[in-house]
Scaffold this motif. Sequence first.
Motif, PDB file in Angstrom:
ATOM      1  N   SER A   9     -30.925   9.667 -18.872  1.00  0.00           N
ATOM      2  CA  SER A   9     -31.092   8.271 -19.301  1.00  0.00           C
ATOM      3  C   SER A   9     -31.350   8.197 -20.801  1.00  0.00           C
ATOM      4  CB  SER A   9     -32.259   7.617 -18.562  1.00  0.00           C
ATOM      5  OG  SER A   9     -32.026   7.606 -17.186  1.00  0.00           O
ATOM      6  N   LEU A  10     -32.224   9.095 -21.295  1.00  0.00           N
ATOM      7  CA  LEU A  10     -32.544   9.066 -22.734  1.00  0.00           C
ATOM      8  C   LEU A  10     -31.305   9.390 -23.568  1.00  0.00           C
ATOM      9  CD1 LEU A  10     -36.128  10.652 -22.975  1.00  0.00           C
ATOM     10  CD2 LEU A  10     -35.441   8.251 -22.786  1.00  0.00           C
ATOM     11  N   ASN A  11     -30.477  10.292 -23.061  1.00  0.00           N
ATOM     12  CA  ASN A  11     -29.231  10.599 -23.783  1.00  0.00           C
ATOM     13  C   ASN A  11     -28.317   9.382 -23.866  1.00  0.00           C
ATOM     14  OD1 ASN A  11     -29.061  13.305 -24.864  1.00  0.00           O
ATOM     15  ND2 ASN A  11     -29.376  13.987 -22.742  1.00  0.00           N
ATOM     16  N   LYS A  12     -28.228   8.651 -22.760  1.00  0.00           N
ATOM     17  CA  LYS A  12     -27.394   7.433 -22.760  1.00  0.00           C
ATOM     18  C   LYS A  12     -27.954   6.404 -23.738  1.00  0.00           C
ATOM     19  CE  LYS A  12     -25.895   7.512 -17.985  1.00  0.00           C
ATOM     20  NZ  LYS A  12     -26.325   7.005 -16.687  1.00  0.00           N
ATOM     21  N   ALA A  13     -29.293   6.224 -23.707  1.00  0.00           N
ATOM     22  CA  ALA A  13     -29.935   5.232 -24.583  1.00  0.00           C
ATOM     23  C   ALA A  13     -29.738   5.640 -26.049  1.00  0.00           C
ATOM     24  CB  ALA A  13     -31.418   5.121 -24.248  1.00  0.00           C
ATOM     25  N   ALA A  14     -29.872   6.938 -26.341  1.00  0.00           N
ATOM     26  CA  ALA A  14     -29.708   7.427 -27.726  1.00  0.00           C
ATOM     27  C   ALA A  14     -28.280   7.178 -28.206  1.00  0.00           C
ATOM     28  CB  ALA A  14     -30.053   8.909 -27.801  1.00  0.00           C
ATOM     29  N   LYS A  15     -27.339   7.360 -27.299  1.00  0.00           N
ATOM     30  CA  LYS A  15     -25.930   7.145 -27.649  1.00  0.00           C
ATOM     31  C   LYS A  15     -25.674   5.680 -28.007  1.00  0.00           C
ATOM     32  CE  LYS A  15     -21.562   8.618 -25.808  1.00  0.00           C
ATOM     33  NZ  LYS A  15     -20.840   8.880 -24.564  1.00  0.00           N
TER      34      LYS A  15
END
Length: 345
Positions: free
Chosen positions: A15-21
Amino acid sequence: MVGSQIQIFGTDDASLNKAAKLLKSGELVAFPTETVYGLGALATDERAVLKVFEAKGRPSDNPLIVTVSSVEMVEKFVGPINSSGKALMDAFWPGSLTLILPIATSCLPNVVSAGLKTVAVRMPDNAVTRKLIELVGQPIVGPSANISGRPSPTKAEHVESDFRYRIAGVIDDGTTPVGIESTIVDVSDEDNITVLRPGDIREEQIAQVVGPLSHGPVDTEKPKAPGMKYRHYAPLVPVVAKNGGVEDFLPYLEVDYPLAIAVPSTIYRALEDDIADHMNMDRELVLYDLGEDVKDFQHRLYGILRDVDETPAKELILYVPLESDETAGYLNRALKASSSFEDGL
Ligand code: AMP
Ligand code: MG
């Protein structure tokens, strides 16, 4: 313009990777901190930062706080930090202290600091958000994730209700523990250090690190923290701030219109007993328990200010303590939400 519905992210790595993207591509994603939820945008991207002002309806002369995951990040983006600033970072970061520093060699767009020669920076005490910023690799701006004028959000649901179709996502990490915004300290002039906004970190704690603070005359026409001139934190229902004991709140039980009352636990229990004993409650009364101490009051305040608008109450009577170093943060928010103040003493 109506966009697609807000995505609710968990705190897991995927989830954090998606949000960072999303943040890296210039989208807005709200993030949790220990104070309130912040509205994140890539601080180095002028267009993304402008979207924050637009989404919040925030006046462009009200600068944003830059949220970082390390002290090095501050130095990289705003230049060398003075010794008082360093000492306060050592003592309180990560934590609910925002520092106003002179901009030495900023590579941030002017809109972030509304054209000022100073910038506000903070490292939040929330591991999820520090990880998010690490993944982004750049600082993010983080004003409170509410529509300007509304109470700040202490839950992801509050963010969702303000921004449903207006931002890309929110990372849900539950209820924020502190519940009111950070203490803001201006250290841009080391000979004249001032608290611009009280919060959970008290003036006395700050003075222990940097010595006695200045208390210049407050110029309300040109406030040093530009945001201070705007009305804040208010529900739609009018709020009456009131100090006093049980006997000062009892008369409100007799009022013949729908009313909400928010009081400390001791008073709450006494009012509940009184209602149970004497009253035939054929009208609507909403009682809120603010908790045992000022930390509880801070933690619960904004949730109550949002909840009261969902009730039939025509007015909220809100308990306020007398002013002290310890109560300054809660009192500041409670009075800003209020349309009048009744001193019960
Ligand atoms: P918010 O992000 O909604 O908690 O509000 C941020 C607060 O920080 C506002 O009251 C701003 O005025 C204040 N602030 C941000 N940058 C500066 C600055 N460079 N100088 C003084 N106050 C600032
Ligand atoms: Mg705010």
